[in-house]
Write a protein that holds these residues in place. Structure first.
Motif, PDB file in Angstrom:
ATOM      1  N   MET A   1       0.825  -1.200   0.000  1.00  0.00           N
ATOM      2  CA  MET A   1       0.000   0.000   0.000  1.00  0.00           C
ATOM      3  C   MET A   1       0.868   1.263   0.000  1.00  0.00           C
ATOM      4  O   MET A   1       0.630   2.191  -0.769  1.00  0.00           O
ATOM      5  CB  MET A   1      -0.904  -0.043   1.241  1.00  0.00           C
ATOM      6  N   THR A   2       1.887   1.293   0.848  1.00  0.00           N
ATOM      7  CA  THR A   2       2.722   2.495   0.933  1.00  0.00           C
ATOM      8  C   THR A   2       3.553   2.677  -0.340  1.00  0.00           C
ATOM      9  O   THR A   2       3.676   3.788  -0.841  1.00  0.00           O
ATOM     10  CB  THR A   2       3.617   2.471   2.184  1.00  0.00           C
ATOM     11  N   LYS A   3       4.090   1.586  -0.880  1.00  0.00           N
ATOM     12  CA  LYS A   3       4.871   1.695  -2.123  1.00  0.00           C
ATOM     13  C   LYS A   3       3.986   2.148  -3.279  1.00  0.00           C
ATOM     14  O   LYS A   3       4.389   2.995  -4.079  1.00  0.00           O
ATOM     15  CB  LYS A   3       5.536   0.364  -2.447  1.00  0.00           C
ATOM     16  N   ALA A   4       2.785   1.593  -3.386  1.00  0.00           N
ATOM     17  CA  ALA A   4       1.868   1.962  -4.468  1.00  0.00           C
ATOM     18  C   ALA A   4       1.489   3.437  -4.375  1.00  0.00           C
ATOM     19  O   ALA A   4       1.428   4.136  -5.391  1.00  0.00           O
ATOM     20  CB  ALA A   4       0.621   1.088  -4.438  1.00  0.00           C
ATOM     21  N   PHE A   5       1.244   3.917  -3.165  1.00  0.00           N
ATOM     22  CA  PHE A   5       0.874   5.332  -2.988  1.00  0.00           C
ATOM     23  C   PHE A   5       2.013   6.240  -3.416  1.00  0.00           C
ATOM     24  O   PHE A   5       1.797   7.269  -4.068  1.00  0.00           O
ATOM     25  CB  PHE A   5       0.482   5.620  -1.537  1.00  0.00           C
TER      26      PHE A   5
ATOM     27  N   ASN B   1      -1.370   8.862   7.751  1.00  0.00           N
ATOM     28  CA  ASN B   1      -1.492  10.191   7.176  1.00  0.00           C
ATOM     29  C   ASN B   1      -0.663  10.193   5.904  1.00  0.00           C
ATOM     30  O   ASN B   1       0.404   9.566   5.861  1.00  0.00           O
ATOM     31  CB  ASN B   1      -0.939  11.254   8.133  1.00  0.00           C
ATOM     32  N   VAL B   2      -1.155  10.888   4.893  1.00  0.00           N
ATOM     33  CA  VAL B   2      -0.409  10.954   3.637  1.00  0.00           C
ATOM     34  C   VAL B   2      -0.305  12.389   3.150  1.00  0.00           C
ATOM     35  O   VAL B   2      -1.156  13.220   3.453  1.00  0.00           O
ATOM     36  CB  VAL B   2      -1.050  10.065   2.542  1.00  0.00           C
ATOM     37  N   ASP B   3       0.736  12.643   2.398  1.00  0.00           N
ATOM     38  CA  ASP B   3       0.956  13.931   1.741  1.00  0.00           C
ATOM     39  C   ASP B   3       0.777  13.675   0.249  1.00  0.00           C
ATOM     40  O   ASP B   3       1.665  13.120  -0.409  1.00  0.00           O
ATOM     41  CB  ASP B   3       2.368  14.426   2.061  1.00  0.00           C
ATOM     42  N   CYS B   4      -0.383  14.035  -0.276  1.00  0.00           N
ATOM     43  CA  CYS B   4      -0.707  13.758  -1.679  1.00  0.00           C
ATOM     44  C   CYS B   4       0.157  14.561  -2.642  1.00  0.00           C
ATOM     45  O   CYS B   4       0.483  14.085  -3.733  1.00  0.00           O
ATOM     46  CB  CYS B   4      -2.182  14.045  -1.948  1.00  0.00           C
ATOM     47  N   ILE B   5       0.545  15.762  -2.255  1.00  0.00           N
ATOM     48  CA  ILE B   5       1.339  16.613  -3.137  1.00  0.00           C
ATOM     49  C   ILE B   5       2.732  16.028  -3.360  1.00  0.00           C
ATOM     50  O   ILE B   5       3.229  15.966  -4.476  1.00  0.00           O
ATOM     51  CB  ILE B   5       1.417  18.053  -2.582  1.00  0.00           C
ATOM     52  N   ASN B   6       3.363  15.576  -2.283  1.00  0.00           N
ATOM     53  CA  ASN B   6       4.726  15.047  -2.371  1.00  0.00           C
ATOM     54  C   ASN B   6       4.796  13.526  -2.459  1.00  0.00           C
ATOM     55  O   ASN B   6       5.881  12.955  -2.391  1.00  0.00           O
ATOM     56  CB  ASN B   6       5.544  15.534  -1.173  1.00  0.00           C
ATOM     57  N   LYS B   7       3.633  12.871  -2.602  1.00  0.00           N
ATOM     58  CA  LYS B   7       3.562  11.409  -2.725  1.00  0.00           C
ATOM     59  C   LYS B   7       4.291  10.707  -1.579  1.00  0.00           C
ATOM     60  O   LYS B   7       5.104   9.815  -1.786  1.00  0.00           O
ATOM     61  CB  LYS B   7       4.143  10.938  -4.055  1.00  0.00           C
ATOM     62  N   LYS B   8       3.990  11.110  -0.365  1.00  0.00           N
ATOM     63  CA  LYS B   8       4.658  10.530   0.805  1.00  0.00           C
ATOM     64  C   LYS B   8       3.638   9.951   1.773  1.00  0.00           C
ATOM     65  O   LYS B   8       2.605  10.567   2.054  1.00  0.00           O
ATOM     66  CB  LYS B   8       5.471  11.600   1.559  1.00  0.00           C
ATOM     67  N   VAL B   9       3.947   8.777   2.259  1.00  0.00           N
ATOM     68  CA  VAL B   9       3.181   8.210   3.363  1.00  0.00           C
ATOM     69  C   VAL B   9       3.873   8.689   4.632  1.00  0.00           C
ATOM     70  O   VAL B   9       5.073   8.479   4.816  1.00  0.00           O
ATOM     71  CB  VAL B   9       3.150   6.672   3.292  1.00  0.00           C
ATOM     72  N   LEU B  10       3.118   9.366   5.473  1.00  0.00           N
ATOM     73  CA  LEU B  10       3.679   9.964   6.676  1.00  0.00           C
ATOM     74  C   LEU B  10       3.500   9.015   7.853  1.00  0.00           C
ATOM     75  O   LEU B  10       3.477   7.797   7.673  1.00  0.00           O
ATOM     76  CB  LEU B  10       3.026  11.324   6.917  1.00  0.00           C
ATOM     77  N   GLU B  11       3.307   9.551   9.011  1.00  0.00           N
ATOM     78  CA  GLU B  11       3.211   8.741  10.221  1.00  0.00           C
ATOM     79  C   GLU B  11       1.910   7.944  10.281  1.00  0.00           C
ATOM     80  O   GLU B  11       0.917   8.294   9.642  1.00  0.00           O
ATOM     81  CB  GLU B  11       3.333   9.617  11.476  1.00  0.00           C
ATOM     82  N   GLN B  12       1.981   6.879  11.063  1.00  0.00           N
ATOM     83  CA  GLN B  12       0.769   6.097  11.313  1.00  0.00           C
ATOM     84  C   GLN B  12      -0.110   6.872  12.278  1.00  0.00           C
ATOM     85  O   GLN B  12       0.361   7.406  13.271  1.00  0.00           O
ATOM     86  CB  GLN B  12       1.131   4.729  11.894  1.00  0.00           C
TER      87      GLN B  12
END
Length: 144
Positions: free
Chosen positions: A16-20, A110-121
């Motif tokens: 999931m995190t890699k795909a995001f 939490n995710v940052d859609c602009i920078n394509k980053k999965v943040l903290e749980q």
């Protein structure tokens, strides 16, 4: 969570995190784990997630499939809006729900859609919080 179901969950989180991070657009997906360790993967059509009746229908279909004794666990991954107690959006997230005979396990990032980053749980086990709803309790026995 038992070993094989924990492994199932950990693999889904990794995927999931890699795909995001590759493609911010994320399709809601259901994964069924059978007794042999094989996966059945189904992408959820957007129409199901667009309305409450569609979500209810999807939940009923998943519950029906979980009555099959060969199904050991089910997981659903979806994008969510993270909201505060006043129902105001405070961020974007990805939620993974793993349901088995042992119960439900919810993981939210939490995710940052602009920078394509999965943040903290995001914490899902805080005192006074619980997870209930149409996408939980797929293996609970009913009188139907």
């Amino acid at each position: 969570m038992k070993g094989d179901i924990k492994k199932f969950k950990d693999q889904l989180i990794d995927t999931m995190t890699k795909a995001f991070e590759i493609d911010v657009q994320f399709l809601a997906t259901v994964f069924f784990l059978n007794q042999n360790g094989d996966l059945l993967i189904t992408v959820i059509p957007g129409a199901f997630m667009a309305t409450n009746s569609g979500k209810d229908s999807l939940a009923c279909l998943i519950k029906e499939k979980c009555k099959d004794p060969n199904i050991k666990a089910v997981a659903i991954i979806m994008e969510i809006n993270i909201k505060d107690p006043k129902n105001i959006k405070i961020g974007d997230g990805i939620m993974l729900i793993v349901s088995s005979m042992e119960g439900d396990d919810v993981t939210i990032f939490n995710v940052d859609c602009i920078n394509k980053k999965v943040l903290e749980q995001y914490p899902t086990n805080l005192p006074g919080t619980s997870f209930k709803g149409r996408f939980s309790g797929f293996f609970k026995k009913t009188n139907n």
